[in-house]
Write a protein that holds these residues in place. Structure first.
Motif, PDB file in Angstrom:
ATOM      1  N   HIS A  83       0.942  -1.230  -0.011  1.00  0.00           N
ATOM      2  CA  HIS A  83      -0.151  -0.012   0.131  1.00  0.00           C
ATOM      3  C   HIS A  83       0.875   1.195   0.000  1.00  0.00           C
ATOM      4  CE1 HIS A  83      -3.203   2.718   0.982  1.00  0.00           C
ATOM      5  NE2 HIS A  83      -2.601   3.222   1.807  1.00  0.00           N
ATOM      6  N   LEU A  84       1.939   1.098   0.820  1.00  0.00           N
ATOM      7  CA  LEU A  84       2.874   2.576   0.766  1.00  0.00           C
ATOM      8  C   LEU A  84       3.402   2.693  -0.515  1.00  0.00           C
ATOM      9  CD1 LEU A  84       4.376   2.289   4.497  1.00  0.00           C
ATOM     10  CD2 LEU A  84       3.051   4.087   3.434  1.00  0.00           C
ATOM     11  N   ASP A  85       3.931   1.460  -1.039  1.00  0.00           N
ATOM     12  CA  ASP A  85       4.545   1.508  -2.459  1.00  0.00           C
ATOM     13  C   ASP A  85       3.683   2.248  -3.572  1.00  0.00           C
ATOM     14  OD1 ASP A  85       6.966   0.375  -1.461  1.00  0.00           O
ATOM     15  OD2 ASP A  85       6.364  -1.687  -2.384  1.00  0.00           O
ATOM     16  N   ASP A  86       2.293   2.017  -3.233  1.00  0.00           N
ATOM     17  CA  ASP A  86       1.327   2.515  -4.416  1.00  0.00           C
ATOM     18  C   ASP A  86       1.020   3.992  -3.972  1.00  0.00           C
ATOM     19  OD1 ASP A  86       1.104  -0.215  -5.227  1.00  0.00           O
ATOM     20  OD2 ASP A  86      -0.767  -0.563  -4.095  1.00  0.00           O
ATOM     21  N   ILE A  87       1.149   4.543  -3.134  1.00  0.00           N
ATOM     22  CA  ILE A  87       0.762   5.758  -2.513  1.00  0.00           C
ATOM     23  C   ILE A  87       1.960   6.675  -2.718  1.00  0.00           C
ATOM     24  CG2 ILE A  87      -1.486   5.207  -1.320  1.00  0.00           C
ATOM     25  CD1 ILE A  87       0.039   5.805   1.423  1.00  0.00           C
ATOM     26  N   THR A  88       3.144   6.279  -2.467  1.00  0.00           N
ATOM     27  CA  THR A  88       4.179   7.084  -2.237  1.00  0.00           C
ATOM     28  C   THR A  88       5.696   6.443  -2.902  1.00  0.00           C
ATOM     29  OG1 THR A  88       5.900   8.237  -0.812  1.00  0.00           O
ATOM     30  CG2 THR A  88       5.031   6.357  -0.043  1.00  0.00           C
ATOM     31  N   ALA A  89       6.337   7.312  -3.476  1.00  0.00           N
ATOM     32  CA  ALA A  89       7.728   7.033  -3.954  1.00  0.00           C
ATOM     33  C   ALA A  89       8.820   6.947  -3.167  1.00  0.00           C
ATOM     34  CB  ALA A  89       8.025   7.793  -5.333  1.00  0.00           C
ATOM     35  N   ALA A  90       8.686   7.802  -1.961  1.00  0.00           N
ATOM     36  CA  ALA A  90       9.717   7.953  -0.859  1.00  0.00           C
ATOM     37  C   ALA A  90      10.338   6.515  -0.468  1.00  0.00           C
ATOM     38  CB  ALA A  90       9.045   8.562   0.379  1.00  0.00           C
ATOM     39  N   ARG A  91      11.492   6.497  -0.139  1.00  0.00           N
ATOM     40  CA  ARG A  91      12.301   5.263   0.334  1.00  0.00           C
ATOM     41  C   ARG A  91      13.005   5.660   1.169  1.00  0.00           C
ATOM     42  NH1 ARG A  91       8.857   2.852  -2.129  1.00  0.00           N
ATOM     43  NH2 ARG A  91       9.057   1.839  -4.350  1.00  0.00           N
ATOM     44  N   LEU A  92      13.349   4.693   2.286  1.00  0.00           N
ATOM     45  CA  LEU A  92      14.245   4.972   3.046  1.00  0.00           C
ATOM     46  C   LEU A  92      15.599   4.868   2.778  1.00  0.00           C
ATOM     47  CD1 LEU A  92      12.791   2.888   6.119  1.00  0.00           C
ATOM     48  CD2 LEU A  92      12.977   5.346   5.906  1.00  0.00           C
TER      49      LEU A  92
END
Length: 92
Positions: free
Chosen positions: A16-25
């Motif tokens: 879900h996080l991958d779907d809504i944001t491109a931010a990566r640690l």
């Protein structure tokens, strides 16, 4: 409705996080934090404080020398002859 296993829930949340944001640690370049005993922590702090104070003293001496325009040169009034008495000689 059956409860979702924790591993599946974690994967679903990650997707879900991958779907809504491109931010990566950012990648982890250092080892993870370690637990230290109080004694180890105090020893490290003392060591760091001593290193800091030594660096501050060197910097202060350098600034003072620059301000007073002092040049630190090697002083040898007699050349290499002044160190000859330190040579060990066997008289026998």
């Amino acid at each position: 409705a059956s409860p979702v296993p924790p591993e599946e829930r974690r994967l679903r949340d990650k997707k879900h996080l991958d779907d809504i944001t491109a931010a990566r640690l950012p990648p982890l370049h250092h080892s993870p934090a370690m637990l230290l005993s109080i004694e180890e922590s105090i020893a490290i702090q003392i060591q760091q404080k001593e290193a800091y104070e030594e660096m501050q003293a060197k910097l202060a001496a350098q600034k003072l020398a620059e301000r007073l325009n002092i040049k630190m040169l090697r002083f040898e009034p007699e050349g290499k002859a002044s160190m000859q008495y330190r040579e060990v000689r066997d008289e026998d």
